[in-house]
Design a protein around this motif. Structure first.
Motif, PDB file in Angstrom:
ATOM      1  N   LYS A 150       0.833  -1.204   0.000  1.00 14.64           N
ATOM      2  CA  LYS A 150       0.000   0.000   0.000  1.00 14.64           C
ATOM      3  C   LYS A 150       0.868   1.256   0.000  1.00 14.64           C
ATOM      4  N   GLN A 151       1.869   1.271   0.873  1.00 19.26           N
ATOM      5  CA  GLN A 151       2.725   2.444   0.972  1.00 19.26           C
ATOM      6  C   GLN A 151       3.532   2.652  -0.314  1.00 19.26           C
ATOM      7  N   TRP A 152       3.986   1.571  -0.910  1.00 17.76           N
ATOM      8  CA  TRP A 152       4.762   1.657  -2.149  1.00 17.76           C
ATOM      9  C   TRP A 152       3.908   2.179  -3.297  1.00 17.76           C
ATOM     10  N   LEU A 153       2.709   1.674  -3.442  1.00 25.09           N
ATOM     11  CA  LEU A 153       1.823   2.140  -4.501  1.00 25.09           C
ATOM     12  C   LEU A 153       1.486   3.615  -4.320  1.00 25.09           C
ATOM     13  N   GLU A 154       1.266   4.022  -3.083  1.00 21.63           N
ATOM     14  CA  GLU A 154       0.991   5.441  -2.804  1.00 21.63           C
ATOM     15  C   GLU A 154       2.194   6.315  -3.135  1.00 21.63           C
ATOM     16  N   ALA A 155       3.380   5.814  -2.850  1.00 23.63           N
ATOM     17  CA  ALA A 155       4.594   6.583  -3.146  1.00 23.63           C
ATOM     18  C   ALA A 155       4.707   6.862  -4.638  1.00 23.63           C
ATOM     19  N   VAL A 156       4.366   5.868  -5.458  1.00 29.44           N
ATOM     20  CA  VAL A 156       4.432   6.045  -6.907  1.00 29.44           C
ATOM     21  C   VAL A 156       3.308   6.955  -7.391  1.00 29.44           C
ATOM     22  N   ARG A 157       2.084   6.705  -6.939  1.00 30.62           N
ATOM     23  CA  ARG A 157       0.930   7.466  -7.413  1.00 30.62           C
ATOM     24  C   ARG A 157       0.999   8.927  -6.981  1.00 30.62           C
ATOM     25  N   GLU A 158       1.466   9.157  -5.757  1.00 28.32           N
ATOM     26  CA  GLU A 158       1.434  10.506  -5.190  1.00 28.32           C
ATOM     27  C   GLU A 158       2.798  11.181  -5.190  1.00 28.32           C
ATOM     28  N   ASP A 159       3.765  10.568  -5.849  1.00 25.06           N
ATOM     29  CA  ASP A 159       5.120  11.110  -5.952  1.00 25.06           C
ATOM     30  C   ASP A 159       5.688  11.421  -4.570  1.00 25.06           C
ATOM     31  N   LYS A 160       5.640  10.417  -3.693  1.00 25.70           N
ATOM     32  CA  LYS A 160       6.178  10.545  -2.347  1.00 25.70           C
ATOM     33  C   LYS A 160       7.387   9.623  -2.183  1.00 25.70           C
ATOM     34  N   GLU A 161       8.157   9.881  -1.142  1.00 27.29           N
ATOM     35  CA  GLU A 161       9.312   9.042  -0.861  1.00 27.29           C
ATOM     36  C   GLU A 161       8.854   7.739  -0.211  1.00 27.29           C
ATOM     37  N   PRO A 162       9.341   6.591  -0.668  1.00 26.15           N
ATOM     38  CA  PRO A 162       8.960   5.330  -0.019  1.00 26.15           C
ATOM     39  C   PRO A 162       9.563   5.231   1.368  1.00 26.15           C
ATOM     40  N   LEU A 163       8.956   4.423   2.222  1.00 26.69           N
ATOM     41  CA  LEU A 163       9.449   4.282   3.587  1.00 26.69           C
ATOM     42  C   LEU A 163      10.868   3.727   3.609  1.00 26.69           C
ATOM     43  N   VAL A 164      11.138   2.726   2.775  1.00 23.36           N
ATOM     44  CA  VAL A 164      12.489   2.165   2.699  1.00 23.36           C
ATOM     45  C   VAL A 164      13.241   2.881   1.579  1.00 23.36           C
ATOM     46  N   LYS A 165      14.172   3.712   1.960  1.00 20.59           N
ATOM     47  CA  LYS A 165      14.911   4.524   0.994  1.00 20.59           C
ATOM     48  C   LYS A 165      16.082   3.722   0.414  1.00 20.59           C
ATOM     49  N   PRO A 166      16.368   3.893  -0.864  1.00 20.75           N
ATOM     50  CA  PRO A 166      17.481   3.157  -1.479  1.00 20.75           C
ATOM     51  C   PRO A 166      18.815   3.388  -0.767  1.00 20.75           C
ATOM     52  N   GLU A 167      19.051   4.604  -0.313  1.00 20.73           N
ATOM     53  CA  GLU A 167      20.314   4.908   0.360  1.00 20.73           C
ATOM     54  C   GLU A 167      20.488   4.068   1.622  1.00 20.73           C
ATOM     55  N   GLU A 168      19.381   3.822   2.322  1.00 21.77           N
ATOM     56  CA  GLU A 168      19.439   3.026   3.547  1.00 21.77           C
ATOM     57  C   GLU A 168      19.712   1.560   3.226  1.00 21.77           C
ATOM     58  N   ALA A 169      19.010   1.038   2.232  1.00 21.39           N
ATOM     59  CA  ALA A 169      19.197  -0.359   1.844  1.00 21.39           C
ATOM     60  C   ALA A 169      20.600  -0.597   1.300  1.00 21.39           C
ATOM     61  N   PHE A 170      21.174   0.416   0.670  1.00 21.69           N
ATOM     62  CA  PHE A 170      22.542   0.297   0.152  1.00 21.69           C
ATOM     63  C   PHE A 170      23.536   0.097   1.296  1.00 21.69           C
ATOM     64  N   ILE A 171      23.364   0.831   2.386  1.00 22.63           N
ATOM     65  CA  ILE A 171      24.271   0.698   3.526  1.00 22.63           C
ATOM     66  C   ILE A 171      24.152  -0.689   4.151  1.00 22.63           C
ATOM     67  N   VAL A 172      22.950  -1.231   4.194  1.00 24.66           N
ATOM     68  CA  VAL A 172      22.770  -2.596   4.697  1.00 24.66           C
ATOM     69  C   VAL A 172      23.606  -3.567   3.867  1.00 24.66           C
ATOM     70  N   THR A 173      23.498  -3.482   2.547  1.00 25.78           N
ATOM     71  CA  THR A 173      24.265  -4.361   1.670  1.00 25.78           C
ATOM     72  C   THR A 173      25.764  -4.145   1.845  1.00 25.78           C
ATOM     73  N   LYS A 174      26.167  -2.905   1.983  1.00 29.84           N
ATOM     74  CA  LYS A 174      27.586  -2.582   2.148  1.00 29.84           C
ATOM     75  C   LYS A 174      28.154  -3.235   3.410  1.00 29.84           C
ATOM     76  N   ILE A 175      27.390  -3.208   4.497  1.00 27.08           N
ATOM     77  CA  ILE A 175      27.846  -3.807   5.753  1.00 27.08           C
ATOM     78  C   ILE A 175      27.886  -5.331   5.643  1.00 27.08           C
ATOM     79  N   LEU A 176      26.847  -5.931   5.072  1.00 21.87           N
ATOM     80  CA  LEU A 176      26.825  -7.383   4.921  1.00 21.87           C
ATOM     81  C   LEU A 176      28.000  -7.858   4.065  1.00 21.87           C
ATOM     82  N   ASP A 177      28.265  -7.158   2.994  1.00 20.32           N
ATOM     83  CA  ASP A 177      29.382  -7.498   2.121  1.00 20.32           C
ATOM     84  C   ASP A 177      30.699  -7.401   2.883  1.00 20.32           C
ATOM     85  N   ALA A 178      30.821  -6.382   3.747  1.00 21.07           N
ATOM     86  CA  ALA A 178      32.048  -6.201   4.518  1.00 21.07           C
ATOM     87  C   ALA A 178      32.251  -7.327   5.531  1.00 21.07           C
ATOM     88  N   ILE A 179      31.168  -7.853   6.090  1.00 20.03           N
ATOM     89  CA  ILE A 179      31.286  -8.991   7.012  1.00 20.03           C
ATOM     90  C   ILE A 179      31.865 -10.193   6.270  1.00 20.03           C
TER      91      ILE A 179
END
Length: 369
Positions: A326-355
């Motif tokens: 629901k939140q994702w569809l609203e973000a696209v329809r209403e031109d809003k920022e999604p709750l999970v931001k790409p920049e945040e998910a990127f840091i998660v991947t960066k840390i996992l890769d570093a482990i």
């Protein structure tokens, strides 16, 4: 507005368990019009059960992306394919939701970030655990700084015996890793989001291949016995993460570990004003949120116990996966920022890769500032 037209790439377990049922609850605002899978029969079955009347099926995702009427693409494939498909989708002018983790390593994630920034489209990663009731409640507490300065945390993703025995989970060439990248990613995402701290400076990791190849270790596995001969990924992994402000995080992840206190998609936060724990996992009947602090000179605990079991995909309009959709569809329809931001998910991947890198080299991984 007309309905958002969604193309699905990957019609396996996560699509059928989570995304198809969730999106089906929003037929007034979206429709699934295209389905792609390397096993054509899976795409055909999905189209019949969940697709629009004129839904198309594909074996090649590049053919799906040529359809200019598609607004959004959901990338629901094994991890190694997240990056090339997402990059191609942005180049084709689509909004993209990609299943977690963003990618199997930092290099692949960087390509996704570059393509997104050039596209001008919406991008999010599917961390549905952020939408759980107790997770939302704790995040509100953290936003209000009720715990004070959170300087130490634990991210829990531990199973006693719950090795997935379907799909490609034990296949390193397709997944890139095991429990660290599969369930550790959820726990780390929750923890970083609570702390609102996305500036890691160093990571030390340990990765173990101890139980995956032992036939006797398969006994009692929740999903039945796995094949020790074809098990290619780690069975447990641990990381120690130091942030720029000095805060530290301990991340524990396993599909199989001889431990009783098996917490998953859970976090422990320690702040200057108090602490809090989200307790969930296969060893617990209910998800629980526990605050701890002082009151009138005494150490006290305050508990919130939402009704329901610990299943990831619970169904219903208020389930985490439905709220995510629901939140994702609203973000696209209403031109809003999604709750999970790409920049945040990127840091998660960066840390996992570093482990993984730290465990392989035996050295601490230090990030460039």
């Amino acid at each position: 507005m007309s309905k958002l037209r969604i193309g699905i790439i990957g019609c396996g377990g996560i699509a059928n368990q989570k995304h198809f049922p969730a999106l089906s609850q929003f037929k007034d605002t979206c429709e699934m019009v295209a389905f792609c899978d390397v096993v054509l029969e899976r795409a055909q079955k999905a189209a019949q059960e969940f697709g629009s009347k004129d839904a198309k099926v594909y074996e090649d995702y590049n053919e799906l992306l040529k359809d200019e009427s598609i607004d959004i693409v959901h990338v629901l494939t094994p991890n190694v394919m997240h990056s090339p498909i997402t990059v191609a989708a942005f180049e084709a002018g689509k909004h993209v939701m990609c299943e977690k983790p963003m990618a199997h390593n930092t290099e692949a994630a960087e390509k996704m970030m570059d393509a997104w920034k050039k596209s001008g489209k919406k991008f999010t990663i599917a961390y549905q655990n952020r939408f759980r009731e107790e997770v939302q409640a704790l995040h509100q507490s953290c936003e209000k700084e009720e715990l004070g300065d959170i300087y130490f945390a634990k991210a829990h993703a531990v199973r006693r015996r719950a090795v997935p025995t379907w799909g490609v989970f034990p296949d390193k060439s397709q997944q890139g890793g095991g429990p660290l990248i599969d369930i550790g990613t959820h726990a780390l995402d929750i923890t970083l989001w609570m702390m609102n701290n996305y500036k890691p400076v160093s990571v030390s990791g340990s990765v173990f291949h101890k139980l995956g190849h032992l036939p006797e270790a398969t006994e009692g596995n929740l999903f039945g016995t796995w094949d020790p001969e074809t098990f290619e990924v780690e069975d447990s992994a641990f990381g120690y993460i130091k942030m720029e402000n000095g805060a530290t995080i301990f991340l524990e992840s396993s599909w199989a570990l001889n431990v009783l206190n098996a917490k998953e998609a859970a976090t422990t936060l320690c702040g200057t004003k108090g602490g809090a724990e989200i307790i969930s996992g296969m060893g617990f009947k209910d998800k629980e949120l526990v605050y701890n602090n002082t009151h009138n000179g005494m150490l006290v605990e305050q508990r919130k116990s939402p009704v329901g079991n610990i299943a990831y995909f619970e169904g219903g309009a208020n389930s985490p996966e439905a709220l995510e959709a629901k939140q994702w569809l609203e973000a696209v329809r209403e031109d809003k920022e999604p709750l999970v931001k790409p920049e945040e998910a990127f840091i998660v991947t960066k840390i996992l890769d570093a482990i993984y890198q730290s465990a392989e080299t035996g050295k601490e991984i230090v990030f460039d500032k």
